[in-house]
Design a protein around this motif. Structure first.
Motif, mmCIF file in Angstrom:
data_model
loop_
_atom_site.group_PDB
_atom_site.id
_atom_site.type_symbol
_atom_site.label_atom_id
_atom_site.label_comp_id
_atom_site.label_asym_id
_atom_site.label_seq_id
_atom_site.Cartn_x
_atom_site.Cartn_y
_atom_site.Cartn_z
ATOM 1 N N ASN A 111 0.668 -1.409 -0.041
ATOM 2 C CA ASN A 111 0.056 0.115 -0.061
ATOM 3 C C ASN A 111 0.931 1.156 0.131
ATOM 4 O O ASN A 111 1.937 1.340 0.834
ATOM 5 C CB ASN A 111 -0.828 0.083 1.202
ATOM 6 C CG ASN A 111 -2.015 -1.023 1.149
ATOM 7 O OD1 ASN A 111 -2.528 -1.296 0.182
ATOM 8 N ND2 ASN A 111 -1.935 -1.819 2.452
ATOM 9 N N LEU A 112 0.361 2.154 -0.918
ATOM 10 C CA LEU A 112 1.250 3.703 -0.743
ATOM 11 C C LEU A 112 0.394 4.404 0.146
ATOM 12 O O LEU A 112 -0.802 4.583 0.160
ATOM 13 C CB LEU A 112 1.049 4.155 -2.161
ATOM 14 C CG LEU A 112 1.662 3.215 -3.328
ATOM 15 C CD1 LEU A 112 1.763 4.082 -4.624
ATOM 16 C CD2 LEU A 112 3.445 2.725 -2.743
ATOM 17 N N SER A 113 1.145 5.358 0.539
ATOM 18 C CA SER A 113 0.286 6.359 1.550
ATOM 19 C C SER A 113 1.240 7.573 1.766
ATOM 20 O O SER A 113 2.348 7.501 1.416
ATOM 21 C CB SER A 113 -0.299 5.808 2.798
ATOM 22 O OG SER A 113 1.256 5.331 3.602
ATOM 23 N N GLY A 114 0.648 8.607 2.339
ATOM 24 C CA GLY A 114 1.330 9.915 2.827
ATOM 25 C C GLY A 114 2.171 10.602 1.723
ATOM 26 O O GLY A 114 3.409 10.752 1.749
ATOM 27 N N PRO A 115 1.730 10.779 0.364
ATOM 28 C CA PRO A 115 2.460 11.532 -0.536
ATOM 29 C C PRO A 115 2.709 12.828 -0.218
ATOM 30 O O PRO A 115 1.806 13.321 0.391
ATOM 31 C CB PRO A 115 1.740 11.312 -1.860
ATOM 32 C CG PRO A 115 0.452 11.191 -1.364
ATOM 33 C CD PRO A 115 0.076 10.519 0.034
#
Length: 426
Positions: A270-274
């Motif tokens: 999962n990708l988060s906080g860009p």
């Protein structure tokens, strides 16, 4: 500038001085130093030695020069400055104009040309100087803004106006233009990956779409699906950084090759906080698919039993463990031996190494186990005969194996004495 006055001065005997008061106008108009005269005439009982007195008025209304600081969007077309005087001047004020880089760069972000409008923006002419006419208080100056289609931080540059003629309280003034970006932030997305369990690692690619001059960061972390961290893959987390101009980064996750037959398993990244970017719709989760390479092979042992042994006992084996139970159907088949007369027809299974037996035509090898025992009776017929054989076929009906069926052959060795021959006396 002053109030005109006239009259007569009288000096009584013994008096040697008299004064003349002239009212001065404080007009709030910037002016150069000015003079006027007071003239003496028509003296009686005296002569005039110096007949003219000069009054000098030093101006206290020199206007303050200023340049506005506009904030404009990158797509506005122009940055519009107002060069102003704090109050009117009796003379024209001319200034030279100069643009200077801040975080914005000339040509790439603004300028390089300047245009001046003496009529509040109705007409424009290219110029590097501007004149505020006497009695006026401002003039407009503009420079083009570049709409570059690149996501970037808010930028700025300056316009400096320097007085070259006229009277002002300050020799120069600076205005700062702030350019706000109108371009959407780039987007981030992670791909899906599928590998064999024996691959050792799984590499996900994260892509940045859209131009930007800013560094982009994004956090990532793995999460279980049907695959479990520690058993099937190594958990991973961290932060990816995309320097300006970089459009791809990778995340590598170790995969465990466990020699256990398993179904296809999955986990997620999962990708988060860009920062300085957004996560594309549907692009925030990458699915990692692990295809198993350890499906066990099913075998049925070959056995040799004497006709009087009671049972022919087969071993069903998996070459390596499976994470799911393996169920097989069982079927006896005639060879040179015949069901009913030489063997069987009943079947029994045991999952506890032969301690207990149960009649059945199917058997299940539990998850993690490797074997099951199957047996069928062997008939002792007291007839001398050749060795005979029959088969046991195991067919997988549930679970994961590299093969669907396996066959074992039982050989029955005869235990009966050969018949004897004799001849009678006659």
């Amino acid at each position: 500038d002053y109030t005109a006055t006239n009259g007569t001065l009288t000096f009584a005997p013994g008096v040697t001085t008299q004064t003349i008061t002239v009212a001065i106008t404080d007009d709030a108009v910037g002016e150069p130093t000015e003079t006027f005269a007071v003239n003496l005439s028509g003296a009686t009982n005296a002569t005039i030695a110096t007949g003219t007195g000069t009054g000098t008025i030093t101006d206290n209304d020199a206007p303050t020069l200023s340049v506005s600081s506009p904030t404009i969007s990158e797509d506005a077309g122009y940055a519009l400055f107002r060069v102003s005087l704090g109050n009117v001047s009796a003379t024209a004020t001319t200034v030279s104009l100069a643009l200077a880089d801040g975080s914005a760069a000339s040509v790439a972000d603004f300028g390089p040309g300047l245009e001046v409008s003496p009529d509040n923006g109705t007409t424009w002419v290219s110029a590097a100087t501007a004149t505020i006419p006497a009695g006026a208080t401002s003039v407009f100056v503009r420079t083009p803004i570049t709409n570059d289609g690149v996501h970037e931080a808010t930028e700025n540059f300056t316009l400096t106006a320097t007085v070259t003629s006229g009277v002002t309280a300050n020799p120069s003034a600076v205005g700062t233009a702030t350019v706000t970006d109108d371009d959407a932030a780039p987007t981030l997305a992670i791909d899906n990956v599928s590998v064999d369990e024996s691959a050792g690692t799984m590499t996900f690619t994260v892509r940045l779409t859209g131009a930007t001059t800013l560094p982009v960061t994004v956090d990532y972390g793995t999460g279980d699906g049907t695959a479990t961290a520690g058993a099937d893959y190594a958990a991973a987390n961290g932060t990816l950084t995309f320097a300006p101009g970089v459009t791809t980064q990778t995340i590598t996750v170790p995969i465990t090759d466990d020699n256990v037959g398993e179904p296809t398993e999955r986990f997620v990244v999962n990708l988060s906080g860009p920062t300085n970017a957004t996560i594309a719709t549907g692009g925030g989760t990458g699915i990692g698919t692990i295809t198993d390479t350890d499906a066990p092979t099913l075998t049925v042992s070959d056995v040799t039993v004497a006709e009087g042994a009671g049972h022919a006992e087969f071993t069903l084996s998996l070459s390596n463990p499976s994470s799911t139970a393996t169920t097989v159907s069982l079927a006896l088949g005639d060879g040179t031996a015949t069901a009913g007369s030489d063997f069987g027809p009943a079947l029994q299974v045991s999952l506890d190494n032969g301690a207990t037996w149960a009649d059945a035509t199917t058997v299940t090898i539990p998850a993690g186990a490797l074997t099951a025992l199957v047996r069928t009776p062997v008939n002792d017929d007291a007839t001398d005969e050749a060795n005979e054989d029959f088969t046991l076929t195991a067919t997988v009906t549930g679970g994961l194996t590299a093969n669907v069926t396996a066959v074992g052959t039982a050989t029955i060795t005869d235990n009966d004495a050969a018949p004897t021959l004799s001849i009678a006396d006659v």
